[in-house]
Design a protein around this motif. Structure first.
Motif: not given
Length: 92
Positions: A40, A42-44
């Motif tokens: 959660s 990290t962006k991707h």
């Protein structure tokens, strides 16, 4: 909810390296929640990146995951231990 306290030392295209801060639960004992939290953060999400961690004894292991779900802990080889040790700042 993640109860382990850790610091992200390295976050790149191939792996994430974290260090257990030895406060609350250990990463080893909270591995499911740690993987969810990292995903959660990290962006991707984590994708195919490996997640390595230094435990409270100073040993490095891998938190294996699939679709950002923890599956098992894998021991790192001695060559990996040395490589990951060199990436970890001395103050940690």
């Amino acid at each position: 909810m993640c109860k382990a306290k850790f610091e992200v030392v390295s976050d790149n295209d191939t792996f994430v390296l974290i260090v257990d801060l030895d406060q609350g639960k250990t990463i080893t004992n909270d591995a499911h929640a740690v993987i969810e939290k990292l995903s959660s953060m990290t962006k991707h999400g984590l994708g195919n990146r490996k997640v390595y961690y230094r435990d409270t004894c100073g040993r490095f292991d891998e938190l294996e995951h699939s679709d950002s779900r923890f599956t098992r802990i894998l021991p790192c080889k001695e060559s990996q231990q040395q490589f990951l040790r060199e990436l970890t700042p001395p103050h940690l």
